[in-house]
Design an enzyme around this catalytic site. Structure first.
Site, PDB file in Angstrom:
ATOM      1  N   TRP A  29      31.951  45.629  36.832  1.00  0.00           N
ATOM      2  CA  TRP A  29      30.804  46.346  37.409  1.00  0.00           C
ATOM      3  C   TRP A  29      29.549  45.521  37.174  1.00  0.00           C
ATOM      4  O   TRP A  29      29.343  45.000  36.082  1.00  0.00           O
ATOM      5  CB  TRP A  29      30.667  47.721  36.761  1.00  0.00           C
ATOM      6  CG  TRP A  29      29.686  48.604  37.449  1.00  0.00           C
ATOM      7  CD1 TRP A  29      28.416  48.878  37.057  1.00  0.00           C
ATOM      8  CD2 TRP A  29      29.891  49.311  38.675  1.00  0.00           C
ATOM      9  NE1 TRP A  29      27.811  49.724  37.942  1.00  0.00           N
ATOM     10  CE2 TRP A  29      28.705  50.013  38.956  1.00  0.00           C
ATOM     11  CE3 TRP A  29      30.961  49.434  39.560  1.00  0.00           C
ATOM     12  CZ2 TRP A  29      28.546  50.814  40.069  1.00  0.00           C
ATOM     13  CZ3 TRP A  29      30.813  50.233  40.665  1.00  0.00           C
ATOM     14  CH2 TRP A  29      29.620  50.907  40.916  1.00  0.00           C
ATOM     15  N   ALA A  63      31.474  49.201  32.215  1.00  0.00           N
ATOM     16  CA  ALA A  63      30.968  49.087  30.850  1.00  0.00           C
ATOM     17  C   ALA A  63      31.629  50.103  29.917  1.00  0.00           C
ATOM     18  O   ALA A  63      31.909  49.797  28.759  1.00  0.00           O
ATOM     19  CB  ALA A  63      29.450  49.268  30.835  1.00  0.00           C
ATOM     20  N   GLU A  65      34.589  51.098  29.741  1.00  0.00           N
ATOM     21  CA  GLU A  65      35.910  50.636  29.309  1.00  0.00           C
ATOM     22  C   GLU A  65      35.851  49.508  28.281  1.00  0.00           C
ATOM     23  O   GLU A  65      36.872  49.140  27.690  1.00  0.00           O
ATOM     24  CB  GLU A  65      36.740  50.203  30.520  1.00  0.00           C
ATOM     25  CG  GLU A  65      37.137  51.342  31.433  1.00  0.00           C
ATOM     26  CD  GLU A  65      36.008  51.850  32.346  1.00  0.00           C
ATOM     27  OE1 GLU A  65      36.082  53.012  32.780  1.00  0.00           O
ATOM     28  OE2 GLU A  65      35.049  51.085  32.619  1.00  0.00           O
ATOM     29  N   CYS A  87      26.942  45.257  31.854  1.00  0.00           N
ATOM     30  CA  CYS A  87      25.593  45.459  32.374  1.00  0.00           C
ATOM     31  C   CYS A  87      25.508  46.862  32.965  1.00  0.00           C
ATOM     32  O   CYS A  87      26.281  47.211  33.863  1.00  0.00           O
ATOM     33  CB  CYS A  87      25.286  44.408  33.448  1.00  0.00           C
ATOM     34  SG  CYS A  87      23.692  44.669  34.257  1.00  0.00           S
ATOM     35  N   THR A  93      20.250  59.318  37.633  1.00  0.00           N
ATOM     36  CA  THR A  93      20.776  60.417  36.818  1.00  0.00           C
ATOM     37  C   THR A  93      20.860  60.000  35.359  1.00  0.00           C
ATOM     38  O   THR A  93      20.634  58.842  35.007  1.00  0.00           O
ATOM     39  CB  THR A  93      22.184  60.833  37.302  1.00  0.00           C
ATOM     40  OG1 THR A  93      23.106  59.776  36.982  1.00  0.00           O
ATOM     41  CG2 THR A  93      22.194  61.115  38.801  1.00  0.00           C
ATOM     42  N   HIS A  95      23.478  59.554  33.744  1.00  0.00           N
ATOM     43  CA  HIS A  95      24.710  58.790  33.536  1.00  0.00           C
ATOM     44  C   HIS A  95      24.436  57.517  32.734  1.00  0.00           C
ATOM     45  O   HIS A  95      25.200  57.157  31.830  1.00  0.00           O
ATOM     46  CB  HIS A  95      25.332  58.461  34.904  1.00  0.00           C
ATOM     47  CG  HIS A  95      26.606  57.691  34.835  1.00  0.00           C
ATOM     48  ND1 HIS A  95      27.788  58.277  34.454  1.00  0.00           N
ATOM     49  CD2 HIS A  95      26.879  56.393  35.098  1.00  0.00           C
ATOM     50  CE1 HIS A  95      28.744  57.375  34.482  1.00  0.00           C
ATOM     51  NE2 HIS A  95      28.230  56.213  34.869  1.00  0.00           N
ATOM     52  N   PHE A 120      28.092  42.770  20.685  1.00  0.00           N
ATOM     53  CA  PHE A 120      27.566  43.602  21.761  1.00  0.00           C
ATOM     54  C   PHE A 120      26.710  42.745  22.694  1.00  0.00           C
ATOM     55  O   PHE A 120      25.622  42.309  22.321  1.00  0.00           O
ATOM     56  CB  PHE A 120      26.726  44.729  21.152  1.00  0.00           C
ATOM     57  CG  PHE A 120      26.190  45.723  22.133  1.00  0.00           C
ATOM     58  CD1 PHE A 120      26.968  46.783  22.573  1.00  0.00           C
ATOM     59  CD2 PHE A 120      24.887  45.629  22.601  1.00  0.00           C
ATOM     60  CE1 PHE A 120      26.458  47.721  23.459  1.00  0.00           C
ATOM     61  CE2 PHE A 120      24.372  46.562  23.484  1.00  0.00           C
ATOM     62  CZ  PHE A 120      25.169  47.607  23.915  1.00  0.00           C
TER      63      PHE A 120
END
Length: 161
Positions: A29, A63, A65, A87, A93, A95, A120
């Protein structure tokens, strides 16, 4: 928020980097960003002497996953460090908030639940432009920083063992 390039690479001079094994898990993604982060991390690892055959690359859909995949790689004990690359760009929203929080907590859990450093490298930006700036644009490339961090954490762990 950073307004300068924090990713300027300085050779680390870490001994035995050719013995290190690194797992990289990246999100498909927002791949216009994650591929650039992944490629920069790989480039730095190679510059520091990590052999291409010691770098394993895994792709996950998004992200969210990353936490699962990173934990599995850490638990496998095949890697000296795992870099999680993703990213998340803010939308309309909440989310964004849930995904960012879950991923950060998930990677943190890898660090406290396993003996393998999990790095990270997830951009959490408000705009596409901010993500581009941090993945090879005018603010550097966070993939560089992630690779350096992974190498430094492996070196740290080996020094205290």
């Amino acid at each position: 928020m950073a307004t300068i390039n924090l990713s300027e690479y300085q050779p680390l001079e870490i001994n035995n980097a050719d013995e290190f094994t690194i797992g990289i898990v990246f999100s498909e993604w927002n791949n216009f960003v994650t591929h650039r982060l992944r490629d920069a991390a790989i480039e730095i690892l190679k510059k520091e002497g990590v052999g291409e055959n010691h770098i394993s690359i895994f792709q996950v859909p998004g992200a969210f996953e990353l936490s699962y995949a990173t934990m599995q790689l850490c638990k496998s004990k095949k890697y000296d460090a795992v870099i999680a690359i993703g990213c998340v760009i803010r939308g309309e929203t909440s989310h964004f908030d849930y995904v960012c929080s879950a991923v950060a907590q998930g990677i943190k859990d890898c660090n406290v639940s396993t003996d393998v450093p999990a790095v990270f490298c997830v951009l959490t930006d408000d705009t596409k432009e901010q993500s581009i700036a941090r993945s090879g644009g005018n603010l550097g490339n966070k993939g560089v920083e992630a690779a350096v961090t992974a190498l430094q954490m492996i070196d740290f762990k080996r020094k205290i063992e």
